[in-house]
Write an enzyme that holds these catalytic residues in place. Sequence first.
Site, PDB file in Angstrom:
ATOM      1  N   ARG A 145      49.271  41.978  32.195  1.00  0.00           N
ATOM      2  CA  ARG A 145      48.059  41.160  32.154  1.00  0.00           C
ATOM      3  C   ARG A 145      47.772  40.728  30.731  1.00  0.00           C
ATOM      4  O   ARG A 145      48.434  41.151  29.802  1.00  0.00           O
ATOM      5  CB  ARG A 145      46.881  41.949  32.714  1.00  0.00           C
ATOM      6  CG  ARG A 145      46.702  43.361  32.078  1.00  0.00           C
ATOM      7  CD  ARG A 145      45.293  43.747  31.808  1.00  0.00           C
ATOM      8  NE  ARG A 145      44.606  42.820  30.948  1.00  0.00           N
ATOM      9  CZ  ARG A 145      44.697  42.804  29.617  1.00  0.00           C
ATOM     10  NH1 ARG A 145      45.499  43.633  28.977  1.00  0.00           N
ATOM     11  NH2 ARG A 145      44.001  41.948  28.912  1.00  0.00           N
TER      12      ARG A 145
ATOM     13  N   ARG B 249      48.635  33.387  38.921  1.00  0.00           N
ATOM     14  CA  ARG B 249      47.211  33.521  38.568  1.00  0.00           C
ATOM     15  C   ARG B 249      46.795  32.173  37.985  1.00  0.00           C
ATOM     16  O   ARG B 249      47.473  31.631  37.115  1.00  0.00           O
ATOM     17  CB  ARG B 249      46.978  34.644  37.546  1.00  0.00           C
ATOM     18  CG  ARG B 249      47.206  36.051  38.101  1.00  0.00           C
ATOM     19  CD  ARG B 249      46.833  37.131  37.082  1.00  0.00           C
ATOM     20  NE  ARG B 249      45.371  37.269  36.941  1.00  0.00           N
ATOM     21  CZ  ARG B 249      44.787  37.925  35.938  1.00  0.00           C
ATOM     22  NH1 ARG B 249      45.530  38.454  34.977  1.00  0.00           N
ATOM     23  NH2 ARG B 249      43.486  38.043  35.886  1.00  0.00           N
TER      24      ARG B 249
ATOM     25  N   GLN C  31      39.490  46.944  31.714  1.00  0.00           N
ATOM     26  CA  GLN C  31      40.469  46.687  30.658  1.00  0.00           C
ATOM     27  C   GLN C  31      39.950  47.205  29.302  1.00  0.00           C
ATOM     28  O   GLN C  31      40.729  47.626  28.450  1.00  0.00           O
ATOM     29  CB  GLN C  31      40.763  45.184  30.529  1.00  0.00           C
ATOM     30  CG  GLN C  31      41.577  44.579  31.658  1.00  0.00           C
ATOM     31  CD  GLN C  31      40.744  44.018  32.782  1.00  0.00           C
ATOM     32  OE1 GLN C  31      39.690  44.576  33.112  1.00  0.00           O
ATOM     33  NE2 GLN C  31      41.179  42.919  33.387  1.00  0.00           N
TER      34      GLN C  31
ATOM     35  N   ASP D 156      41.319  32.632  28.080  1.00  0.00           N
ATOM     36  CA  ASP D 156      42.386  32.331  29.046  1.00  0.00           C
ATOM     37  C   ASP D 156      42.649  30.841  29.154  1.00  0.00           C
ATOM     38  O   ASP D 156      43.771  30.442  29.466  1.00  0.00           O
ATOM     39  CB  ASP D 156      42.020  32.916  30.420  1.00  0.00           C
ATOM     40  CG  ASP D 156      42.085  34.427  30.392  1.00  0.00           C
ATOM     41  OD1 ASP D 156      41.121  35.065  29.937  1.00  0.00           O
ATOM     42  OD2 ASP D 156      43.144  34.968  30.784  1.00  0.00           O
TER      43      ASP D 156
ATOM     44  N   ASN E  32      37.108  32.944  30.020  1.00  0.00           N
ATOM     45  CA  ASN E  32      37.545  34.278  29.607  1.00  0.00           C
ATOM     46  C   ASN E  32      37.048  35.289  30.632  1.00  0.00           C
ATOM     47  O   ASN E  32      36.335  34.940  31.582  1.00  0.00           O
ATOM     48  CB  ASN E  32      37.033  34.605  28.198  1.00  0.00           C
ATOM     49  CG  ASN E  32      37.763  35.787  27.576  1.00  0.00           C
ATOM     50  OD1 ASN E  32      38.979  35.832  27.541  1.00  0.00           O
ATOM     51  ND2 ASN E  32      37.003  36.765  27.120  1.00  0.00           N
ATOM     52  N   LYS E  33      37.434  36.567  30.418  1.00  0.00           N
ATOM     53  CA  LYS E  33      37.077  37.599  31.384  1.00  0.00           C
ATOM     54  C   LYS E  33      35.605  37.549  31.788  1.00  0.00           C
ATOM     55  O   LYS E  33      34.736  37.365  30.922  1.00  0.00           O
ATOM     56  CB  LYS E  33      37.400  38.960  30.763  1.00  0.00           C
ATOM     57  CG  LYS E  33      37.194  40.152  31.635  1.00  0.00           C
ATOM     58  CD  LYS E  33      37.886  40.054  32.995  1.00  0.00           C
ATOM     59  CE  LYS E  33      39.337  39.715  32.849  1.00  0.00           C
ATOM     60  NZ  LYS E  33      39.934  39.196  34.098  1.00  0.00           N
TER      61      LYS E  33
HETATM   62  C1  LIG Z   1      44.756  37.867  24.772  1.00  0.00           C
HETATM   63  S1  LIG Z   1      44.370  38.237  26.453  1.00  0.00           S
HETATM   64  C2  LIG Z   1      43.356  36.950  26.905  1.00  0.00           C
HETATM   65  C3  LIG Z   1      42.483  37.265  28.112  1.00  0.00           C
HETATM   66  O1  LIG Z   1      43.213  37.724  29.277  1.00  0.00           O
HETATM   67  C4  LIG Z   1      42.429  38.745  29.931  1.00  0.00           C
HETATM   68  O2  LIG Z   1      42.355  38.583  31.323  1.00  0.00           O
HETATM   69  P1  LIG Z   1      43.160  39.610  32.322  1.00  0.00           P
HETATM   70  O3  LIG Z   1      42.922  41.012  31.829  1.00  0.00           O
HETATM   71  O4  LIG Z   1      42.557  39.324  33.686  1.00  0.00           O
HETATM   72  O5  LIG Z   1      44.611  39.170  32.228  1.00  0.00           O
HETATM   73  C5  LIG Z   1      41.058  38.600  29.315  1.00  0.00           C
HETATM   74  O6  LIG Z   1      40.348  37.502  29.870  1.00  0.00           O
HETATM   75  C6  LIG Z   1      41.443  38.337  27.873  1.00  0.00           C
HETATM   76  O7  LIG Z   1      40.401  37.931  27.059  1.00  0.00           O
END
Ligand SMILES: CSC[C@H]1O[C@H](OP(=O)(O)O)[C@H](O)[C@@H]1O
EC number: 5.3.1.23
Length: 339
Positions: A48, A92, A196, A237, A247-248
């Site tokens: 991820r 995704r 995370q 993202d 973003n998250k």
């Molecule tokens: C440098 S990671 C960028 C971004 O990706 C993460 O999402 P996920 O854990 O669902 O893959 C998160 O939004 C990070 O900020």
Amino acid sequence: MHPDQPSLRWDGEAIVTLDQRALPHERRLLRLTTVDDVIAAITTLAVRGAPSIGLAGALGVVLSAYAHCSPGTGDTGWEAVRADARRLASARPTAVNLAWAVDRVLTKLTDGPDAVLAEATVMIDEDRSVNRQMVDHAVRAVLDRCPQRSLRILTHCNTGRLATAAVGTALGTILALAEAGKVTEVLVDETRPLLQGARLTAWELAEADVPHRVCVDSAAAAAMSQGLVDCVLVGADRITARGDVANKIGTYALAIAAAHHGIPFIVVAPESSWDRSLADGRDIVIEERDADEVTSYGGIRTTPLGTRAYNPAFDVTPASLISAIVSEHGVHSPSEVTA
Ligand SMILES: CSC[C@H]1O[C@H](OP(=O)(O)O)[C@H](O)[C@@H]1O
């Protein structure tokens, strides 16, 4: 994990990667030998983080090219690889890095599988140098906006070496600031529902011996009101042409609280996270994930049977709430542009 060792690599025949679902208590390695293995790893968040899923997608195309393009198959193999690439790119929807990386290695398809692998390898090496350049710019962006001699930084989700091929984006910046003696404490949002922050960012900060505490996501605004936060640093993202940022989930609430308290809100993300085909962040496709991620945790149900859930994996922060967006090319201040 060695600071410079990416969380995923090619072992000559397959992709070897840390299973991020098992951290922080177990360093479980996964060996991905098929495109379906890669898609499953991306959709389950075993792999991820926007840059990491891009690199996994690229190496997934490598697996497909070696499977379908042995000498003599000619362009019939190419169509099979392109079909696999489409499946990988759609694993995704929100992080633009996935489709960008898959499209980039596909440009080498007609030169053969070795050329596809070579391009994926270049991209992994590039991510390392991109991280370093981005972090240098981001450290300056933070210090230019935060007069405090030592900083209390809040961050969300995980944006470190697990999410990239190197030191990371926002978390890479935090580590660089800490190394320069500029960090008093990092406040880490646990980042519901998949944690995370609590599981991965806390793990990376502990490995780097950086002072930190985890908090529930809903405590972040209170921490700001209590003067516990001097700066907010997050990843991205997908970033639109005008600087709206996906973003998250939970990032938008942080930006609102930071704006209310006059706290710099800085996004750190590579150029490969920009999608200049879009202007308005409301046009970004937001991944909706299974309700059971919210209604249960660790296999234990937390809600009554039958309870439904709203579980978007990302939200969009408008450019007007963002103090700076930092990439390897420098600092972009959308709130100044859109003010
Ligand atoms: C440098 S990671 C960028 C971004 O990706 C993460 O999402 P996920 O854990 O669902 O893959 C998160 O939004 C990070 O900020």
